[in-house]
Design a protein around this motif. Structure first.
Motif, PDB file in Angstrom:
ATOM      1  N   GLY A  28       1.167  -1.498  -0.347  1.00  0.00           N
ATOM      2  CA  GLY A  28       0.229   0.557  -0.373  1.00  0.00           C
ATOM      3  C   GLY A  28       1.001   1.068  -0.220  1.00  0.00           C
ATOM      4  N   ILE A  29       0.196   2.281  -0.835  1.00  0.00           N
ATOM      5  CA  ILE A  29       1.086   3.459  -1.122  1.00  0.00           C
ATOM      6  C   ILE A  29       0.274   4.564  -0.835  1.00  0.00           C
ATOM      7  N   ASP A  30       1.153   5.678  -0.526  1.00  0.00           N
ATOM      8  CA  ASP A  30      -0.643   7.065  -1.399  1.00  0.00           C
ATOM      9  C   ASP A  30       0.356   9.067  -1.650  1.00  0.00           C
ATOM     10  N   ALA A  31       1.299   8.450  -2.317  1.00  0.00           N
ATOM     11  CA  ALA A  31       2.302   8.909  -2.481  1.00  0.00           C
ATOM     12  C   ALA A  31       1.586  10.222  -3.881  1.00  0.00           C
ATOM     13  N   ALA A  32       2.339  11.434  -3.558  1.00  0.00           N
ATOM     14  CA  ALA A  32       1.302  12.903  -3.621  1.00  0.00           C
ATOM     15  C   ALA A  32       2.098  12.706  -5.287  1.00  0.00           C
ATOM     16  N   PRO A  33       1.738  13.459  -6.756  1.00  0.00           N
ATOM     17  CA  PRO A  33       2.545  14.077  -7.236  1.00  0.00           C
ATOM     18  C   PRO A  33       3.798  15.039  -6.705  1.00  0.00           C
ATOM     19  N   GLY A  34       5.076  14.300  -7.519  1.00  0.00           N
ATOM     20  CA  GLY A  34       6.160  15.081  -7.644  1.00  0.00           C
ATOM     21  C   GLY A  34       7.043  14.275  -6.560  1.00  0.00           C
ATOM     22  N   SER A  35       6.419  12.609  -6.036  1.00  0.00           N
ATOM     23  CA  SER A  35       6.913  12.481  -4.736  1.00  0.00           C
ATOM     24  C   SER A  35       8.543  11.574  -5.343  1.00  0.00           C
ATOM     25  N   LEU A  36       9.520  11.835  -4.047  1.00  0.00           N
ATOM     26  CA  LEU A  36      10.308  10.922  -4.837  1.00  0.00           C
ATOM     27  C   LEU A  36       9.912   9.823  -3.861  1.00  0.00           C
ATOM     28  N   ILE A  37       9.751   8.194  -4.617  1.00  0.00           N
ATOM     29  CA  ILE A  37       9.669   7.168  -4.235  1.00  0.00           C
ATOM     30  C   ILE A  37      10.927   5.897  -3.997  1.00  0.00           C
ATOM     31  N   ALA A 143      18.840  16.374 -17.409  1.00  0.00           N
ATOM     32  CA  ALA A 143      19.110  14.244 -16.085  1.00  0.00           C
ATOM     33  C   ALA A 143      20.822  14.984 -15.997  1.00  0.00           C
ATOM     34  N   GLY A 144      21.444  16.219 -16.064  1.00  0.00           N
ATOM     35  CA  GLY A 144      22.967  16.984 -15.848  1.00  0.00           C
ATOM     36  C   GLY A 144      23.856  16.420 -16.592  1.00  0.00           C
ATOM     37  N   LEU A 145      23.525  15.976 -17.724  1.00  0.00           N
ATOM     38  CA  LEU A 145      24.658  15.171 -18.793  1.00  0.00           C
ATOM     39  C   LEU A 145      25.003  16.661 -19.891  1.00  0.00           C
ATOM     40  N   TRP A 200      20.950  10.860  -6.832  1.00  0.00           N
ATOM     41  CA  TRP A 200      19.628  11.539  -5.934  1.00  0.00           C
ATOM     42  C   TRP A 200      19.695  12.442  -6.347  1.00  0.00           C
ATOM     43  N   ALA A 201      20.896  13.536  -6.273  1.00  0.00           N
ATOM     44  CA  ALA A 201      20.668  14.985  -6.671  1.00  0.00           C
ATOM     45  C   ALA A 201      20.185  14.849  -7.662  1.00  0.00           C
ATOM     46  N   MET A 202      19.729  14.358  -8.197  1.00  0.00           N
ATOM     47  CA  MET A 202      19.474  14.497 -10.308  1.00  0.00           C
ATOM     48  C   MET A 202      17.934  14.047  -9.681  1.00  0.00           C
ATOM     49  N   LEU A 203      17.585  13.456  -9.241  1.00  0.00           N
ATOM     50  CA  LEU A 203      16.329  12.649  -8.726  1.00  0.00           C
ATOM     51  C   LEU A 203      15.259  13.676  -8.129  1.00  0.00           C
ATOM     52  N   ARG A 204      16.408  13.808  -7.353  1.00  0.00           N
ATOM     53  CA  ARG A 204      15.399  15.295  -6.316  1.00  0.00           C
ATOM     54  C   ARG A 204      14.897  16.540  -7.381  1.00  0.00           C
ATOM     55  N   SER A 205      16.030  16.535  -8.204  1.00  0.00           N
ATOM     56  CA  SER A 205      15.522  17.791  -9.080  1.00  0.00           C
ATOM     57  C   SER A 205      15.059  17.664  -9.967  1.00  0.00           C
ATOM     58  N   THR A 212       7.083  12.621 -10.467  1.00  0.00           N
ATOM     59  CA  THR A 212       6.838  11.471  -9.316  1.00  0.00           C
ATOM     60  C   THR A 212       8.071  11.041  -9.981  1.00  0.00           C
ATOM     61  N   VAL A 213       9.099  10.583  -9.158  1.00  0.00           N
ATOM     62  CA  VAL A 213       9.935   9.509  -9.415  1.00  0.00           C
ATOM     63  C   VAL A 213      10.140   8.304  -8.771  1.00  0.00           C
TER      64      VAL A 213
END
Length: 309
Positions: A28-37, A143-145, A200-205, A212-213
């Motif tokens: 079960g999960i309930d994550a909002a839009p823009g969450s880092l999962i 993506a920071g490339l 992880w810094a890239m994914l947070r950005s 949502t990630v």
């Protein structure tokens, strides 16, 4: 106020069973839009099956989930249209023989062909190329490339990329279609501690920009919504007791720790991942064939442009 671009991820009693047993069950999960999962657990504990199920690539056995209001398993095709896969070994590997520029152009071409409105294929070629170039630049930035830092710039072959560079390239290609959910598997595979921090810094950005990630890893960061797939010693489903909300989670999600308890049972050897992915591929090919019948002329022109006619 406009609604967030990212897709909310919700599930209740979500489970998937293969020939060798349960890959995961009762999640079960309930994550909002823009969450880092973060899906945390050891290799072989059903992490990849969970990722593929939540992105519409595997059909769950029990329970349900909602990805951006699209209910699984009924709306798997709709979920696939809004959920893009970053690096998922064995499912969407980069073509080692292509250059970085060729891989990006191919990704832009396929995105325009399958995801863009048919009328966009009828625009002048110069206009299509300009639009593709803009999308590629935006995706690379997210993506920071920086292609200028590669050994041969955009002409560097994919096989010559470092692991971190390959991850960034895969993420950039996934972002070309402006997905509402970005999913990545084995995030920390063959990465140093410093490189994991950078990823992880890239994914947070990316999450901070509204997407949502969902990332599979062996060790999740403290600021992610965590779903743990580690089995108990008795072979039963594991339970995550330290799930935490992300900074982007809605107040209601924060109050219940951002996620309900997740559980997963080890189905052995990835729970026949290859067999299930093959079934998902058949579904994708069937949908692709139907799409091709609708826009043959635009497809021929697009493929000719990429030199793959």
């Amino acid at each position: 106020m406009d609604s967030p671009h990212g897709a909310a991820v919700k599930a209740e009693g979500f489970g998937l069973k293969g020939p060798r047993g349960w890959a995961f069950r009762g999640l079960g999960i309930d994550a909002a839009p823009g969450s880092l999962i973060a899906v945390e657990g050891p290799s072989g504990s059903g992490r990849t099956c969970l990722l593929l199920a939540l992105t519409g690539r595997m059909k769950p056995t029990e329970g349900h989930a909602e990805i951006g209001r699209h209910r699984l398993p009924k709306k798997m095709a709709a979920v696939r249209r809004i959920a893009a896969l970053g690096p998922v070994p064995g499912v969407n590997d980069l073509d080692q023989s292509l250059t970085v520029a060729e891989q990006l152009r191919e990704g832009a071409l396929l995105q325009r062909h399958y995801d863009a409105p048919i009328r966009s294929l009828l625009r002048p070629r110069a206009e299509r190329r300009a639009a593709a170039s803009t999308r590629i630049e935006a995706a690379l930035d997210a993506a920071g490339l920086d292609l200028a830092t590669l050994p041969k710039g955009e002409r560097t072959t994919v096989r010559d990329l470092e692991r971190l560079e390959a991850v960034r390239l895969s993420v950039a290609i996934a972002l070309l279609g402006s997905p509402r959910l970005l999913a990545l598997d084995d995030l920390d595979m063959k990465l140093s501690d410093t490189e994991r921090t950078e990823v992880w810094a890239m994914l947070r950005s990316i999450a901070a920009r509204g997407t949502t990630v969902l990332a599979v890893c062996s060790e999740a960061p403290a600021d992610a919504v965590v779903l743990r797939t580690a089995p108990r010693e008795d072979g039963g489903a594991g339970t995550d007791r330290r799930a935490e909300p992300t900074a982007q989670a809605e107040p209601a999600a924060e109050q219940d720790s951002g996620a309900r308890q997740g559980s997963a049972a080890d189905a052995g050897s990835g729970t026949d991942k290859a067999d299930k992915v093959e079934k998902a591929d058949k579904v994708e090919k069937s949908e692709t064939a139907a799409h091709d019948n609708d826009d043959t002329k635009g497809t021929d022109d697009a493929l000719a442009e990429a030199g793959r006619a």
